[in-house]
Design a protein around this motif. Sequence first.
Motif, PDB file in Angstrom:
ATOM      1  N   ILE A   1       0.836  -1.196   0.000  1.00  0.00           N
ATOM      2  CA  ILE A   1       0.000   0.000   0.000  1.00  0.00           C
ATOM      3  C   ILE A   1       0.870   1.246   0.000  1.00  0.00           C
ATOM      4  O   ILE A   1       0.662   2.172  -0.784  1.00  0.00           O
ATOM      5  CB  ILE A   1      -0.940   0.015   1.228  1.00  0.00           C
ATOM      6  N   ILE A   2       1.854   1.274   0.881  1.00  0.00           N
ATOM      7  CA  ILE A   2       2.784   2.405   0.980  1.00  0.00           C
ATOM      8  C   ILE A   2       4.148   1.950   0.491  1.00  0.00           C
ATOM      9  O   ILE A   2       4.754   1.035   1.049  1.00  0.00           O
ATOM     10  CB  ILE A   2       2.881   2.921   2.428  1.00  0.00           C
ATOM     11  N   THR A   3       4.632   2.611  -0.541  1.00  0.00           N
ATOM     12  CA  THR A   3       5.870   2.161  -1.183  1.00  0.00           C
ATOM     13  C   THR A   3       7.088   3.001  -0.832  1.00  0.00           C
ATOM     14  O   THR A   3       8.211   2.655  -1.219  1.00  0.00           O
ATOM     15  CB  THR A   3       5.695   2.165  -2.710  1.00  0.00           C
ATOM     16  N   GLY A   4       6.885   4.115  -0.127  1.00  0.00           N
ATOM     17  CA  GLY A   4       8.007   4.969   0.214  1.00  0.00           C
ATOM     18  C   GLY A   4       7.586   6.056   1.176  1.00  0.00           C
ATOM     19  O   GLY A   4       6.417   6.162   1.559  1.00  0.00           O
ATOM     20  N   ILE A   5       8.549   6.886   1.585  1.00  0.00           N
ATOM     21  CA  ILE A   5       8.268   8.008   2.479  1.00  0.00           C
ATOM     22  C   ILE A   5       7.440   9.034   1.719  1.00  0.00           C
ATOM     23  O   ILE A   5       7.804   9.449   0.613  1.00  0.00           O
ATOM     24  CB  ILE A   5       9.569   8.631   2.992  1.00  0.00           C
ATOM     25  N   ALA A   6       6.335   9.453   2.296  1.00  0.00           N
ATOM     26  CA  ALA A   6       5.375  10.289   1.580  1.00  0.00           C
ATOM     27  C   ALA A   6       6.013  11.571   1.045  1.00  0.00           C
ATOM     28  O   ALA A   6       5.825  11.937  -0.123  1.00  0.00           O
ATOM     29  CB  ALA A   6       4.195  10.610   2.490  1.00  0.00           C
ATOM     30  N   ARG A   7       6.768  12.273   1.884  1.00  0.00           N
ATOM     31  CA  ARG A   7       7.328  13.548   1.429  1.00  0.00           C
ATOM     32  C   ARG A   7       8.294  13.350   0.259  1.00  0.00           C
ATOM     33  O   ARG A   7       8.397  14.214  -0.624  1.00  0.00           O
ATOM     34  CB  ARG A   7       8.006  14.275   2.588  1.00  0.00           C
ATOM     35  N   SER A   8       8.987  12.198   0.227  1.00  0.00           N
ATOM     36  CA  SER A   8       9.899  11.924  -0.889  1.00  0.00           C
ATOM     37  C   SER A   8       9.119  11.624  -2.163  1.00  0.00           C
ATOM     38  O   SER A   8       9.509  12.041  -3.263  1.00  0.00           O
ATOM     39  CB  SER A   8      10.814  10.750  -0.546  1.00  0.00           C
ATOM     40  N   LEU A   9       8.020  10.890  -2.021  1.00  0.00           N
ATOM     41  CA  LEU A   9       7.191  10.578  -3.187  1.00  0.00           C
ATOM     42  C   LEU A   9       6.591  11.846  -3.784  1.00  0.00           C
ATOM     43  O   LEU A   9       6.536  12.011  -5.012  1.00  0.00           O
ATOM     44  CB  LEU A   9       6.092   9.594  -2.799  1.00  0.00           C
TER      45      LEU A   9
END
Length: 588
Positions: A381-389
């Motif tokens: 569901i979550i593939t990475g740190i949100a701010r980086s995405l």
Amino acid sequence: MDGECDALDPDDDGDGWFDVDEIACGSDPLNSSDIPLDSDADDICDLVDNDDDGDGVNDDDDAFPLDSNRSAVAPVPDTSNASLYATIDTGIMLGTEEEGSIAYKGVPYVAPPIGELRWRPPVAAAAWTGVFNADSYPPFCPQPDNNLGEVGGVEDCLYLNVWTPADRGVNESLPVMVFLHGGGNFLGSSTSPLNGTLENTNSTPTYEGQRLSAHGRVVVVTLNYRLGVLGFLTHPGLIDEEGYSGNYGLMDQIEALKWVQRNIAAVGGDSERVMLFGQSGGGRDVCLLVTSPKAAGLFSRAAMHSIPCGNQPYSQAVTTRNALLAEMSCQTDGATSTELTAAEQVACMRGKDAIGLVSAVSAQPLGLASGAFRPTIDGNIITGIARSLFASGDYNHMPMIIGTNGLEYAHRWTDITAAQYPGYINATFGSDAAAVLAQYPINRSDFAGDGSKAYSTVMSDKNAVCPTRSLAASIAASQADDLFYYRFHQVLSTTDRKGDGAYHTTELLYLFQHMSGDAFSATDDERFTEAAMLEYWTSFAATGVPSGDGLATWLNHDATDEYYLSINSTLELLQRAKESDCEFWNGL
């Protein structure tokens, strides 16, 4: 160890269930912690029982096989009142008329996540025969209360509520607004009451959608999703089962959005104009779903209220998980002190009572609205740190609304004097306290010597306002679609308010049209703000651009102009919200 050999003992593990029944029920007759699930306590396990909730309706015909208060059996549809009926993919449901809308409450969108379905991805809801009376709100999911003194809720909680205008045309296709409730992902429900936001005993649901639907000519959907340890536990044994673990609450939300895509046309909704909006923990979930490949195409506009957006570090998820395993006696074998295998730990946890899990000390919040179990990067569901995405543009691009309230935490600190204020800052910020006091001196014009307002402003800016401003900058720089930024400043006039300022959640009282309801004696200014929010948010759901006749033009927020709308009875389009204060926090 009951003095009777296993060959003669009908209950080898002494758990109160005969061995032959445990074998039939799929539990281990040699493990006293592994007992059959028996929802109605009739000594017939659910695997064998044809009526798990004991309501007299066979499970195969019961849309709520684990809720003795509800079933799907009802009379054949009354064609003289055909507008109240809707046919969805699991059967026919009967709604009720409420203040100009038709409401369908407590509609199952997935199967109950109980027994072996605890900590698994949601599975399809069962179809029913007859007509389901969708006339009552669902139970809420297990959770501690706000004071962490009592707990409540049931695991059979995954239901949604729908409102559609009663006067909609037969072929009318209306925009859809799907709301995710707040509560830090460990509290709350689709029926969270007004007394959570106000100092009174009013149990009216804050998110009741009948007036928003009728006044704004939209279809409104609210829903429950799994919370806390039951919604966000990560564990290697669960990864072995599915290839990933955690984020079950987000999986629930995605399944609810899929339900909307399949069924919303049956109640007059347009599946191509779905706006997902949420507040606080629900706003964070909206933000994370915007970044999720699994949610791509399920909604086309998003609004995030009072976030910041982020996920729990995996190391913290491991720490809290291990603490809970130890507290629940599911980490090691009590007799030998050897560590249980991953599969054994999961089985042990699945055998624990839901209320025991959410009331455990290690399952309680870690700090300011920070749940012990929260969304975590899972590769699914979550593939990475949100701010980086967001910074890289690797997310589902769409028109968005994002913003915060004027004084998010005004309700949390109400009695700090000017003399006490420096002590609070020192205790909170340690070596950085002098810099914080220099940026936020008690004699600053917006504080006027009010210690509570000063400290609330500091904490609001640090934890909500400035992180949201930074997120807005990342979104504006990485997509061509419009972003609309707001700051909500309307202060409640009621003496039941919890603080002097536009604090956390109060904007929802206007958006969900409570100023027009029975709970308030609203002022003209409050009614204006309510009407303005209705027009802005429903027009955004319809077109992707918030607007309204006679209202201030809300311009796109970009890196050059940084426009934002100041929302109260005097709507103003301004620039560069809290620029000086947020530059301070960015540099600290």
